[in-house]
Design a protein around this motif. Sequence first.
Motif, mmCIF file in Angstrom:
data_model
loop_
_atom_site.group_PDB
_atom_site.id
_atom_site.type_symbol
_atom_site.label_atom_id
_atom_site.label_comp_id
_atom_site.label_asym_id
_atom_site.label_seq_id
_atom_site.Cartn_x
_atom_site.Cartn_y
_atom_site.Cartn_z
ATOM 1 N N UNK A 138 0.887 -1.129 -0.034
ATOM 2 C CA UNK A 138 -0.030 -0.074 -0.127
ATOM 3 C C UNK A 138 1.055 1.191 -0.097
ATOM 4 N N UNK A 139 0.443 2.188 -0.950
ATOM 5 C CA UNK A 139 1.280 3.438 -1.059
ATOM 6 C C UNK A 139 0.272 4.677 -0.677
ATOM 7 N N UNK A 140 1.114 5.731 -0.155
ATOM 8 C CA UNK A 140 0.198 7.154 -0.102
ATOM 9 C C UNK A 140 0.286 7.751 -1.399
ATOM 10 N N UNK B 176 -1.202 -6.919 -12.016
ATOM 11 C CA UNK B 176 -1.409 -6.308 -10.476
ATOM 12 C C UNK B 176 -2.849 -5.874 -10.481
ATOM 13 N N UNK B 177 -3.550 -6.014 -9.297
ATOM 14 C CA UNK B 177 -4.838 -5.534 -9.109
ATOM 15 C C UNK B 177 -4.570 -4.108 -8.258
ATOM 16 N N UNK B 178 -5.174 -2.943 -8.424
ATOM 17 C CA UNK B 178 -5.142 -2.083 -7.900
ATOM 18 C C UNK B 178 -6.502 -1.252 -7.453
ATOM 19 N N UNK B 179 -6.359 -0.702 -6.173
ATOM 20 C CA UNK B 179 -7.713 -0.088 -5.703
ATOM 21 C C UNK B 179 -7.267 0.997 -4.855
ATOM 22 N N UNK B 180 -8.051 2.058 -4.961
ATOM 23 C CA UNK B 180 -7.874 3.264 -4.230
ATOM 24 C C UNK B 180 -8.799 3.219 -3.069
ATOM 25 N N UNK B 181 -8.395 3.582 -1.977
ATOM 26 C CA UNK B 181 -8.926 3.693 -0.633
ATOM 27 C C UNK B 181 -8.989 5.140 -0.223
ATOM 28 N N UNK B 182 -10.079 5.712 0.508
ATOM 29 C CA UNK B 182 -10.123 6.925 1.428
ATOM 30 C C UNK B 182 -10.314 8.006 0.373
ATOM 31 N N UNK B 183 -9.558 7.901 -0.871
ATOM 32 C CA UNK B 183 -10.002 8.824 -1.798
ATOM 33 C C UNK B 183 -9.707 8.485 -3.372
ATOM 34 N N UNK B 184 -10.362 9.079 -4.351
ATOM 35 C CA UNK B 184 -9.867 8.578 -5.770
ATOM 36 C C UNK B 184 -8.713 8.830 -6.117
ATOM 37 N N UNK B 185 -7.928 8.230 -7.180
ATOM 38 C CA UNK B 185 -6.738 8.537 -7.491
ATOM 39 C C UNK B 185 -6.965 8.843 -9.118
ATOM 40 N N UNK C 54 -9.114 5.838 -10.717
ATOM 41 C CA UNK C 54 -9.432 4.578 -9.576
ATOM 42 C C UNK C 54 -10.518 5.307 -8.609
ATOM 43 N N UNK C 55 -11.688 4.692 -8.498
ATOM 44 C CA UNK C 55 -12.641 5.219 -7.743
ATOM 45 C C UNK C 55 -12.819 4.515 -6.522
ATOM 46 N N UNK C 56 -12.840 5.021 -5.399
ATOM 47 C CA UNK C 56 -13.040 4.254 -4.196
ATOM 48 C C UNK C 56 -14.189 3.091 -4.044
ATOM 49 N N UNK C 57 -15.037 3.576 -4.706
ATOM 50 C CA UNK C 57 -16.242 2.681 -4.293
ATOM 51 C C UNK C 57 -16.320 1.522 -5.584
ATOM 52 N N UNK C 58 -15.246 1.432 -6.246
ATOM 53 C CA UNK C 58 -15.454 0.438 -7.446
ATOM 54 C C UNK C 58 -14.819 -0.866 -7.064
ATOM 55 N N UNK D 8 -4.535 9.798 -0.755
ATOM 56 C CA UNK D 8 -5.443 8.496 -0.976
ATOM 57 C C UNK D 8 -4.427 7.484 -0.832
ATOM 58 N N UNK D 9 -4.938 6.248 -0.532
ATOM 59 C CA UNK D 9 -4.251 5.055 -0.243
ATOM 60 C C UNK D 9 -4.406 4.072 -1.603
ATOM 61 N N UNK D 10 -3.221 3.606 -1.997
ATOM 62 C CA UNK D 10 -3.495 3.027 -3.277
ATOM 63 C C UNK D 10 -2.901 1.476 -2.866
ATOM 64 N N UNK D 11 -3.740 0.378 -3.142
ATOM 65 C CA UNK D 11 -3.382 -0.892 -2.426
ATOM 66 C C UNK D 11 -3.494 -1.759 -3.768
#
Length: 89
Positions: free
Chosen positions: A7-9, A29-38, A59-63, A86-89
């Motif tokens: 996870x990166x900020x 790789x699978x990427x997901x944004x958490x907390x805010x969109x990226x 990358x939208x947090x709810x997707x 945002x956090x990117x996982x």
Amino acid sequence: MYLSYQQVTVSTTVLNVGSLTVPAKATHAELQSTEQDVSYTMDNTTDPTAGSTGVGMRLITTHIPKEFVIDDIRRIRFIRAAASDAKLS
């Protein structure tokens, strides 16, 4: 093949593959944004920009997580799309 998790900020500084640790044998790789969109671009040249009219895709947090092939990950650039990090996982 997925081989690790990290996870990166994502903030106001554009991140590229140098910010990620890509395992040698990984193919996807699978990427997901958490907390805010990226926002991101995939041409290894254009920096994404924040905001609703910013440059790049989202990358939208709810997707659900988005899958990328490793060759695309090596060209991708990220920036937060909102006012806070945002956090990117």
